[in-house]
Design a protein around this motif. Structure first.
Motif, mmCIF file in Angstrom:
data_model
loop_
_atom_site.group_PDB
_atom_site.id
_atom_site.type_symbol
_atom_site.label_atom_id
_atom_site.label_comp_id
_atom_site.label_asym_id
_atom_site.label_seq_id
_atom_site.Cartn_x
_atom_site.Cartn_y
_atom_site.Cartn_z
ATOM 1 N N ASP A 1 -11.831 -4.120 -8.713
ATOM 2 C CA ASP A 1 -11.981 -2.809 -9.347
ATOM 3 C C ASP A 1 -10.585 -2.222 -9.537
ATOM 4 N N PHE A 2 -9.992 -2.510 -10.683
ATOM 5 C CA PHE A 2 -8.595 -2.160 -10.920
ATOM 6 C C PHE A 2 -8.346 -0.655 -10.856
ATOM 7 N N GLU A 3 -9.156 0.132 -11.547
ATOM 8 C CA GLU A 3 -8.932 1.578 -11.583
ATOM 9 C C GLU A 3 -9.053 2.204 -10.199
ATOM 10 N N ARG A 4 -10.022 1.737 -9.416
ATOM 11 C CA ARG A 4 -10.187 2.270 -8.056
ATOM 12 C C ARG A 4 -8.959 1.946 -7.209
ATOM 13 N N ASP A 5 -8.521 0.679 -7.248
ATOM 14 C CA ASP A 5 -7.370 0.283 -6.442
ATOM 15 C C ASP A 5 -6.096 0.991 -6.880
ATOM 16 N N LEU A 6 -5.996 1.252 -8.173
ATOM 17 C CA LEU A 6 -4.795 1.894 -8.703
ATOM 18 C C LEU A 6 -4.668 3.333 -8.214
ATOM 19 N N HIS A 7 -5.806 4.016 -8.028
ATOM 20 C CA HIS A 7 -5.776 5.437 -7.669
ATOM 21 C C HIS A 7 -6.104 5.723 -6.209
ATOM 22 N N ASP A 8 -6.527 4.711 -5.475
ATOM 23 C CA ASP A 8 -6.861 4.915 -4.069
ATOM 24 C C ASP A 8 -6.167 3.841 -3.234
ATOM 25 N N GLN A 9 -5.088 4.215 -2.571
ATOM 26 C CA GLN A 9 -4.291 3.254 -1.817
ATOM 27 C C GLN A 9 -5.023 2.684 -0.611
ATOM 28 N N ASP A 10 -6.111 3.314 -0.199
ATOM 29 C CA ASP A 10 -6.857 2.807 0.952
ATOM 30 C C ASP A 10 -7.536 1.476 0.655
ATOM 31 N N TYR A 11 -7.675 1.144 -0.626
ATOM 32 C CA TYR A 11 -8.388 -0.076 -0.989
ATOM 33 C C TYR A 11 -7.475 -1.294 -1.146
ATOM 34 N N HIS A 12 -6.185 -1.106 -1.022
ATOM 35 C CA HIS A 12 -5.287 -2.259 -1.110
ATOM 36 C C HIS A 12 -4.179 -2.130 -0.073
ATOM 37 N N HIS A 13 -3.607 -3.251 0.267
ATOM 38 C CA HIS A 13 -2.599 -3.290 1.317
ATOM 39 C C HIS A 13 -1.301 -3.884 0.783
ATOM 40 N N PRO A 14 -0.176 -3.332 1.202
ATOM 41 C CA PRO A 14 1.104 -3.873 0.750
ATOM 42 C C PRO A 14 1.376 -5.241 1.364
ATOM 43 N N ALA A 15 2.282 -5.961 0.756
ATOM 44 C CA ALA A 15 2.696 -7.266 1.272
ATOM 45 C C ALA A 15 4.212 -7.325 1.279
ATOM 46 N N ARG A 16 4.750 -8.052 2.231
ATOM 47 C CA ARG A 16 6.202 -8.188 2.338
ATOM 48 C C ARG A 16 6.620 -9.601 1.966
ATOM 49 N N PHE A 17 7.764 -9.670 1.297
ATOM 50 C CA PHE A 17 8.277 -10.953 0.826
ATOM 51 C C PHE A 17 9.775 -10.990 1.073
ATOM 52 N N GLN A 18 10.256 -12.097 1.652
ATOM 53 C CA GLN A 18 11.678 -12.226 1.951
ATOM 54 C C GLN A 18 12.396 -12.940 0.810
ATOM 55 N N VAL A 19 13.364 -12.264 0.226
ATOM 56 C CA VAL A 19 14.136 -12.848 -0.871
ATOM 57 C C VAL A 19 15.189 -13.784 -0.299
ATOM 58 N N PRO A 20 15.772 -14.669 -1.126
ATOM 59 C CA PRO A 20 16.688 -15.699 -0.624
ATOM 60 C C PRO A 20 17.857 -15.200 0.222
ATOM 61 N N ASP A 21 18.361 -13.996 -0.035
ATOM 62 C CA ASP A 21 19.509 -13.523 0.741
ATOM 63 C C ASP A 21 19.100 -12.936 2.098
ATOM 64 N N GLY A 22 17.816 -12.998 2.428
ATOM 65 C CA GLY A 22 17.353 -12.537 3.736
ATOM 66 C C GLY A 22 16.728 -11.160 3.737
ATOM 67 N N HIS A 23 16.924 -10.390 2.683
ATOM 68 C CA HIS A 23 16.334 -9.062 2.610
ATOM 69 C C HIS A 23 14.819 -9.167 2.349
ATOM 70 N N TRP A 24 14.130 -8.108 2.700
ATOM 71 C CA TRP A 24 12.673 -8.064 2.506
ATOM 72 C C TRP A 24 12.322 -7.068 1.415
ATOM 73 N N ILE A 25 11.307 -7.404 0.645
ATOM 74 C CA ILE A 25 10.803 -6.499 -0.380
ATOM 75 C C ILE A 25 9.328 -6.244 -0.099
ATOM 76 N N THR A 26 8.922 -5.015 -0.280
ATOM 77 C CA THR A 26 7.522 -4.645 -0.064
ATOM 78 C C THR A 26 6.845 -4.413 -1.411
ATOM 79 N N LEU A 27 5.712 -5.084 -1.604
ATOM 80 C CA LEU A 27 4.934 -4.914 -2.830
ATOM 81 C C LEU A 27 3.725 -4.045 -2.542
ATOM 82 N N GLY A 28 3.517 -3.052 -3.398
ATOM 83 C CA GLY A 28 2.331 -2.213 -3.295
ATOM 84 C C GLY A 28 1.333 -2.606 -4.370
#
Length: 373
Positions: A221-248
């Motif tokens: 449900d794209f519209e619901r997830d887009l407007h209600d953050q409770d329905y999706h969870h962020p994810a973390r990804f480590q880039v090659p230089d060691g830093h981390w990026i968070t995706l919402g």
């Protein structure tokens, strides 16, 4: 005992090859220009899911892609790639084994005829068959009737097939695929607040593709997830230089253009609408069987949630018709077209649909239209 056929699936991102009867392609290499094979070159692209992107042992010319959106544009470069495939990858003599070549559902007939000419004239193959990837994807699921929804790297297709015969009037093409989704994700992340070092890492295409594969998913449900953050969870990804990026919400916004191409400023229906149009254009006598066999294929169909969303959207579109849509999604669907070709080329019943070298020499490339399904 005759040698097994060579099966080749030319993708916009990767070309996969192996022998008929095998469950997985033996080799995968990038569909890009390769320098001529040198003495002592070591081939290291044996098929492994984690190393499929390897092109070790070859010099690449950046930005040189002989195949675009499923259609060959640079025949010299493609011939060079096939030469590498036979001699360095499969270590096979093309003049000794028949070849089954997969081609895009929207590929023009002139393109197919050129492929026939090159394989017979330049490689001297003894027999050839060129097959639609939609049909081959169905074969991978053990079917010759159904609807194939293919989401690849360079282009996506919806193809209806009945008893091995594809309906051109029910074949649709969408210019949204893996490459455009990677670019979209890159633009979304570049616009989000991140450290300069992270933004620098995101300029690397390879990093973005890895991030897409590991972190993104299709929202039910794209519209619901887009407007209600409770329905999706962020994810973390480590880039090659060691830093981390968070995706919402980038996690589920990335593949959404497959269903809403307008997000990429494309005036086209989504894949589910194209699937509906395809089913509506199938002749009445074939529609029920076609609707009962909807299969997914291609690397961009591998997003978590993609099969469930496709099934939900189609059932919504066909609500009230008395039809319940089921979508088949094999865990190996990323290489379904190749696997289907491997299965088909190993069947005894397939042996009468080869175009032989003698038939080509007598009738020319146009004769393929009388031989191929």
């Amino acid at each position: 005992m005759p040698k097994p056929a060579v099966v080749i699936d030319n993708g916009s991102s990767f070309t996969r090859a192996g022998f008929a009867g095998q469950k997985k392609p033996k080799f995968a290499l990038r569909t890009t220009f390769l320098d001529p094979c040198r003495t002592g070159t070591t081939w290291e692209t044996q098929w492994h899911p984690t190393t499929a992107e390897s092109t070790a042992g070859f010099a690449l010319a950046p930005g040189t892609y002989p195949l675009k959106h499923g259609i060959i544009e640079d025949w010299d470069a493609m011939e060079n790639l096939w030469s590498h495939l036979f001699s360095c990858g499969l270590k096979a003599l093309p003049e000794e084994q028949p070849v089954l070549m997969a081609n895009s559902p929207s590929c023009p007939s002139t393109n197919r005829e050129k492929a026939v000419e090159v394989l017979f004239e330049s490689f001297g193959v003894p027999a050839l068959h060129v097959a639609n990837t939609g049909f081959l994807s169905l074969c991978a699921y053990g079917r010759v009737t159904g609807l194939a929804v293919e989401a690849g790297a360079g282009v996506s297709h919806v193809t209806s097939t009945y008893l091995g015969q594809t309906w051109k009037e029910a074949t649709y093409r969408l210019e949204v695929a893996g490459g455009s989704l990677s670019s979209y994700l890159q633009s979304l992340l570049m616009e989000s607040p991140n450290e300069p070092s992270v933004l620098k890492a995101l300029k690397e295409r390879k990093t973005v593709i890895q991030l897409k594969k590991q972190c993104c998913y299709v929202s039910i449900d794209f519209e619901r997830d887009l407007h209600d953050q409770d329905y999706h969870h962020p994810a973390r990804f480590q880039v090659p230089d060691g830093h981390w990026i968070t995706l919402g919400n980038e996690r589920f916004c990335c593949p959404e253009p497959l269903f809403q191409p307008k997000l990429l400023h494309q005036n086209s229906p989504g894949l589910h609408h194209l699937a509906m149009q395809s089913l509506q254009n199938v002749p009445d006598h074939a529609r029920k069987d076609t609707m009962g066999n909807i299969v997914l294929s291609g690397g961009s169909s591998m997003f978590p949630g993609f099969p469930e969303r496709m099934c939900l959207e189609l059932n919504t579109l066909f609500h009230g018709t008395g039809c319940e849509i089921k979508v088949l999604a094999s865990p190996e669907r990323a290489t379904a077209a190749w696997a289907g070709g491997s299965m088909a080329a190993s069947l005894t019943s397939f042996q009468h649909v080869w175009l032989t070298k003698s038939e080509y020499q007598e009738h020319g490339g146009e004769y393929m239209h009388k031989v191929f399904w």
